[in-house]
Design an enzyme around this catalytic site. Structure first.
Site, mmCIF file in Angstrom:
data_model
loop_
_atom_site.group_PDB
_atom_site.id
_atom_site.type_symbol
_atom_site.label_atom_id
_atom_site.label_comp_id
_atom_site.label_asym_id
_atom_site.label_seq_id
_atom_site.Cartn_x
_atom_site.Cartn_y
_atom_site.Cartn_z
ATOM 1 N N HIS A 83 -1.503 0.951 -9.666
ATOM 2 C CA HIS A 83 -2.098 -0.057 -8.778
ATOM 3 C C HIS A 83 -2.669 -1.201 -9.621
ATOM 4 O O HIS A 83 -3.820 -1.598 -9.480
ATOM 5 C CB HIS A 83 -3.186 0.559 -7.896
ATOM 6 C CG HIS A 83 -3.424 -0.211 -6.625
ATOM 7 N ND1 HIS A 83 -3.798 0.391 -5.449
ATOM 8 C CD2 HIS A 83 -3.354 -1.551 -6.348
ATOM 9 C CE1 HIS A 83 -3.942 -0.520 -4.492
ATOM 10 N NE2 HIS A 83 -3.668 -1.705 -5.023
ATOM 11 N N ARG A 132 0.855 -1.177 0.000
ATOM 12 C CA ARG A 132 0.000 0.000 0.000
ATOM 13 C C ARG A 132 0.894 1.230 0.000
ATOM 14 O O ARG A 132 2.008 1.211 0.548
ATOM 15 C CB ARG A 132 -0.913 0.028 1.237
ATOM 16 C CG ARG A 132 -2.050 -0.993 1.224
ATOM 17 C CD ARG A 132 -3.093 -0.642 0.167
ATOM 18 N NE ARG A 132 -4.269 -1.500 0.233
ATOM 19 C CZ ARG A 132 -4.430 -2.618 -0.459
ATOM 20 N NH1 ARG A 132 -3.454 -3.041 -1.251
ATOM 21 N NH2 ARG A 132 -5.551 -3.325 -0.360
ATOM 22 N N GLU A 174 -4.197 8.028 -5.052
ATOM 23 C CA GLU A 174 -4.501 7.225 -6.233
ATOM 24 C C GLU A 174 -5.844 7.656 -6.800
ATOM 25 O O GLU A 174 -6.836 7.648 -6.079
ATOM 26 C CB GLU A 174 -4.520 5.734 -5.884
ATOM 27 C CG GLU A 174 -3.173 5.210 -5.417
ATOM 28 C CD GLU A 174 -3.181 3.705 -5.155
ATOM 29 O OE1 GLU A 174 -4.218 3.048 -5.388
ATOM 30 O OE2 GLU A 174 -2.145 3.182 -4.710
#
Length: 324
Positions: free
Chosen positions: A285, A237, A266
């Protein structure tokens, strides 16, 4: 069992669900966000599922999480994700539901990591640039064989990465909360010792969950302990990394390169500092988006459903210490 599933996931596993016959009462959430019970439309209040399969197919639609949170009968939720730091998971557990997670993306992420490290070691960008310029340039490259890898977070993703890096001849140091030895690691340390265990690493992989123990664990002191020219990979993360400290450390040469799939913000802002940084390879991601991950997560759900119906222990029950 009254089970709520996303329509796309249901279509993939319909035959396997049919095996259970009348033991299952299905609620299906369509792409339009509408919950259907057979041909009947059901409200989020009236759905009242006993269990839910929150696959990646419908993430972003509100119907299923709302129906799960409003259910008075909820006993089990299967997630398609490995991480449980999003608040929804803690809320569902607080209702008394058992939460099980997905690890079908472990192979995808491990292959992403190996691909990015190989690309950097092999100097692929430079090689393609020489080809485009029609220059016959022989570029020496770095081998993975003989390198030392420290993998922080030695769950399914860390283990899949270790297995693949070992196949190339790398030495593996694992870091996990318990510190218990594992066959895929040449040595193992506890999470509290992570900073001390990166000193000799050529590659440091962050694959740990984000929680109170790991938030900003990769800080200025962490980077100060890394070798010049080493590679940092973050697939856990964004919150594992102090991003300002990482940028300063990259400028100082330790680590010498970073592969980043996750970030504090993000999507990343268009003017973010990582886009054009010469020592950063970034992805949105997306390291889990391998061709086989959906089928593997489906298989985990189908097996856990069988176990729940049979009264057997489930696989991959979430650790409350990792909740957001």
């Amino acid at each position: 069992m009254r089970l709520i599933v996303y329509e796309a996931a249901y279509r993939r596993v319909a035959d396997q669900l049919a095996i259970h016959g009348d033991l299952l009462d299905l609620l299906v959430v369509g792409a339009d966000g509408v919950i259907r019970h057979g041909d009947k439309v059901v409200s989020e209040d009236d759905a009242q599922p006993d269990a839910g399969w929150m696959s990646a197919d419908g993430m972003g639609t509100r119907a299923m999480p709302v129906a799960l949170l409003k259910s008075r009968n909820l006993t089990w939720v299967q997630s398609g994700a490995a991480g449980v730091d999003h608040p929804i998971w803690g809320q569902l557990i607080a209702k008394g539901a058992v939460l099980t997670t997905g690890h079908g993306q472990a192979i995808s992420i491990a292959e992403f990591i190996l691909g990015e490290v190989l690309g950097h070691f092999q100097r692929l960008a430079e090689r393609r640039a020489e080809q485009a310029a029609h220059r016959w340039t022989r570029l020496p490259f770095r081998e993975i064989a003989g390198t030392r890898w420290t993998i922080v977070g030695f769950g399914a993703i860390g283990q899949a990465t270790a297995e693949r890096a070992r196949a190339f001849g790398a030495h593996i140091t694992g870091v996990r909360r318990s510190g218990v030895a594992h066959a895929l690691a040449d040595r193992m340390g506890k999470l509290a010792d992570a900073k001390a265990m990166v000193a000799d690493a050529d590659v440091v992989v962050l694959a740990a969950p984000l929680n109170s123990e790991t938030a900003n664990m990769a800080d200025a002191a962490f980077f100060a302990g890394m070798k010049p020219g080493s590679v940092l990979v973050n697939v856990g993360r964004g919150g594992l990394v102090d991003e300002a400290a990482l940028l300063a450390a990259l400028d100082a040469g330790a680590p010498g390169f970073a592969v980043l799939d996750v970030f504090h913000a993000e999507p990343q802002p268009a003017d973010g500092p990582f886009w054009d940084h010469p020592k950063v390879a970034m992805a949105p991601h997306a390291s889990a988006f391998g061709s086989g991950q959906a089928a593997r997560n489906d298989a985990i759900f189908v097996e856990n459903l069988r176990r729940r119906l049979a009264g057997e222990p489930v696989l991959y029950e979430a650790d409350a210490r990792d909740l957001g």
